[in-house]
Design a protein around this motif. Structure first.
Motif, PDB file in Angstrom:
ATOM      1  N   LEU A 219       0.861  -1.178   0.000  1.00  0.00           N
ATOM      2  CA  LEU A 219       0.000   0.000   0.000  1.00  0.00           C
ATOM      3  C   LEU A 219       0.895   1.225   0.000  1.00  0.00           C
ATOM      4  O   LEU A 219       1.618   1.469   0.968  1.00  0.00           O
ATOM      5  N   VAL A 220       0.891   1.981  -1.097  1.00  0.00           N
ATOM      6  CA  VAL A 220       1.689   3.198  -1.210  1.00  0.00           C
ATOM      7  C   VAL A 220       0.765   4.376  -0.928  1.00  0.00           C
ATOM      8  O   VAL A 220      -0.050   4.758  -1.775  1.00  0.00           O
ATOM      9  N   ILE A 221       0.895   4.949   0.261  1.00  0.00           N
ATOM     10  CA  ILE A 221       0.003   6.045   0.668  1.00  0.00           C
ATOM     11  C   ILE A 221       0.700   7.354   0.324  1.00  0.00           C
ATOM     12  O   ILE A 221       1.219   8.067   1.188  1.00  0.00           O
ATOM     13  N   GLY A 222       0.722   7.663  -0.956  1.00  0.00           N
ATOM     14  CA  GLY A 222       1.352   8.877  -1.441  1.00  0.00           C
ATOM     15  C   GLY A 222       0.335   9.747  -2.148  1.00  0.00           C
ATOM     16  O   GLY A 222      -0.865   9.657  -1.887  1.00  0.00           O
ATOM     17  N   THR A 223       0.819  10.601  -3.063  1.00  0.00           N
ATOM     18  CA  THR A 223      -0.094  11.453  -3.832  1.00  0.00           C
ATOM     19  C   THR A 223      -1.201  10.612  -4.449  1.00  0.00           C
ATOM     20  O   THR A 223      -2.378  10.956  -4.417  1.00  0.00           O
ATOM     21  N   THR A 224      -0.801   9.495  -5.037  1.00  0.00           N
ATOM     22  CA  THR A 224      -1.764   8.488  -5.462  1.00  0.00           C
ATOM     23  C   THR A 224      -1.805   7.389  -4.415  1.00  0.00           C
ATOM     24  O   THR A 224      -0.896   7.269  -3.592  1.00  0.00           O
ATOM     25  N   LEU A 225      -2.857   6.598  -4.432  1.00  0.00           N
ATOM     26  CA  LEU A 225      -2.994   5.497  -3.491  1.00  0.00           C
ATOM     27  C   LEU A 225      -2.693   4.214  -4.252  1.00  0.00           C
ATOM     28  O   LEU A 225      -3.563   3.639  -4.902  1.00  0.00           O
ATOM     29  N   GLY A 226      -1.435   3.790  -4.194  1.00  0.00           N
ATOM     30  CA  GLY A 226      -0.991   2.645  -4.983  1.00  0.00           C
ATOM     31  C   GLY A 226      -1.218   1.341  -4.240  1.00  0.00           C
ATOM     32  O   GLY A 226      -0.588   1.085  -3.217  1.00  0.00           O
TER      33      GLY A 226
END
Length: 489
Positions: free
Chosen positions: A256-263
């Protein structure tokens, strides 16, 4: 040591990484997104290159001071969008960001004529307004001269690599979107033909083979403060780089990449395209020929939080307090987190999707609004991870994972533990891991995976959020027809 670079949408970072996965030093600089009417979001390639030079020079100087030898330059960065260049690597018009919405009408037309499903059945890529397919089609219709002047239609990472090494290339992860037959790593002529883009096949660089290294040219080496001829590793782009950098190893494990986008992504050992299912997400080739990533990248992650904090007049430093001042369920307030002007791309594609708050009253507090949005993003993460086939461990990274309170919400909504690397530059870590593999000096992956904190779910909260998640899914089902009605009015 390796200099790892992550050219994100909002920040460019460079880290001097040791073989244990830790960073000796990290430098960063903010990026500029240029927004204009019509949902256009662009970047200037020259400015992006300058940002890379700035942070790499700073890190290289630190390496010189410490006497550490730099073995390679490993580059990762944002995916999707369209970065048109000429033979020398100069941009042909501004780079078009993955956030861009200008091709929404193309997507609508392709949806109605069955093109989206046809391409998805061929490549497993669900296109959205900011992906290369509809952007190329938009330019072919509205600015064909720009395509005629271009020698390559690529992405952020290969644009940087071309300028630093002189090579026109693309990593297989970037090339996966949307025309690559991922298992064979060859372009699908049928997919190009379905989009009416067969004549533009010349713009697509051939994917580099696994473990390919390039050489840093003398001029660029001088700018970067690195030795000429230094090996350069190009990719994978940021989502798969984060997966491997965060510790994903076995099939079924998710990141789970909780960055500008939610990857949201899950490692798989086979590509399984459900041609009759929802047309969303993508299958990505990885540096390992026998492993693939099933990716469901929601359009907006931490940008949702930034927006709601601005709206209530709060700072990011107040997040822990705000979440502590509102109990699970946010005082009866619920939200949908679809705030991108280009709509949503996973786990469904809807260019006209929009966010909302419901359950507001005169008793609603700023803390309730913030918690409701944080819960909505967590629900979106679960929705996407389930669609991607999650069965194993979940790792998390990105700016949102720094918050202990928000990380707890994610763990409670997912109903499983989150494994969060202590080292925050996870994308650069994944790029460096790939570079060491390419140098024939693989790192100890178990040691890297051990350097993580574990956020365990609270049983009572898991039960509460199970009901909330079902309500969230029902809210989406109710909203989708309304989004379509709004688009037609």
């Amino acid at each position: 040591m390796i200099v790892g670079v992550d050219v994100g949408t909002s920040v460019t970072k460079a880290s001097l990484l040791k073989r244990d996965g830790s960073a000796l030093v990290t430098h960063s600089v903010r990026s500029t997104l240029r927004r204009s009417p019509g949902g256009r979001v662009e970047q200037d390639l020259g400015e992006v290159l300058d940002s890379v030079v700035q942070v790499v020079r700073e890190v290289s100087a630190e390496a010189d001071k410490s006497g550490e030898q730099v073995e390679a330059l490993a580059i990762t960065g944002q995916g999707d969008g369209l970065w048109l260049r000429d033979e020398q690597g100069h941009q042909v018009g501004p780079a078009i960001s993955w956030l861009d919405a200008r091709s929404s009408d193309v997507l609508d037309r392709w949806h109605d004529t069955g093109v989206l499903r046809q391409v998805y059945a061929l490549t497993g890529s669900g296109m959205f307004p900011g992906s290369a397919g509809p952007l190329l089609a938009y330019l072919a219709e509205h600015d064909p001269e720009r395509l005629e002047r271009a020698a390559v239609a690529g992405y952020c990472v290969d644009a940087i690599v071309q300028r630093f090494t002189g090579e026109i290339t693309v990593d297989a992860s970037d090339a996966s979107l949307p025309f690559l037959d991922v298992p064979t790593r060859t372009y699908s002529v049928e997919a190009l033909r379905a989009c009416g883009l067969e004549e533009h096949r010349r713009l697509l660089a051939e994917p580099a083979p696994p473990n390919k290294l390039f050489a840093l040219e003398a001029k660029s080496a001088k700018e970067l403060g690195l030795p000429a001829g230094l090996p350069v590793s190009a990719g994978p782009f940021d989502l798969p780089a984060c997966a491997f950098g965060a510790g994903v190893e076995g099939p079924g494990d998710g990141t789970l990449v909780i960055g500008t986008t939610l990857g949201c992504q899950v490692l798989r050992d086979t590509v399984d395209i459900d041609a009759d299912g929802e047309i969303a997400g993508m299958w990505l080739a990885t540096p390992r020929p026998d492993r693939y990533l099933r990716v469901m990248p929601a359009m907006v992650g931490t940008a949702n939080l930034d927006w709601v904090l601005r709206t209530v007049g709060a700072r990011i430093e107040e997040l822990e307090t705000l979440l502590g001042n509102s109990r699970p369920g946010a005082g009866g307030v619920s939200a949908l987190s679809f705030l991108a002007s280009s709509g949503e791309r996973a786990p469904f594609v809807e260019p006209h999707a929009r966010g909302q708050f419901t359950g507001l009253s005169l008793e609603t507090t700023p803390a309730d609004l913030v918690r409701a949005m944080c819960e909505a993003v967590a629900y979106a993460a679960r929705h996407n991870l389930e669609a991607a086939g999650l069965t194993g461990e979940v790792s998390a990274c990105g700016g949102g994972a720094r918050s202990a309170a928000w990380s707890q919400i994610f763990a409670d909504v997912l109903g499983t533990s989150l494994h969060v690397p202590y080292e925050e530059g996870v994308g650069a870590r994944g790029a460096a891991m790939t570079a060491w593999d390419s140098l024939g000096e693989p790192v100890d992956r178990e040691k890297w995976a051990a350097a993580r904190r574990v956020v365990r779910p609270h049983p009572n909260a898991v039960e509460f959020y199970e009901r909330g998640y079902r309500d969230y899914l029902a809210s989406i089902d109710r909203a989708r027809p309304l989004w379509q009605q709004g688009a037609e009015s």
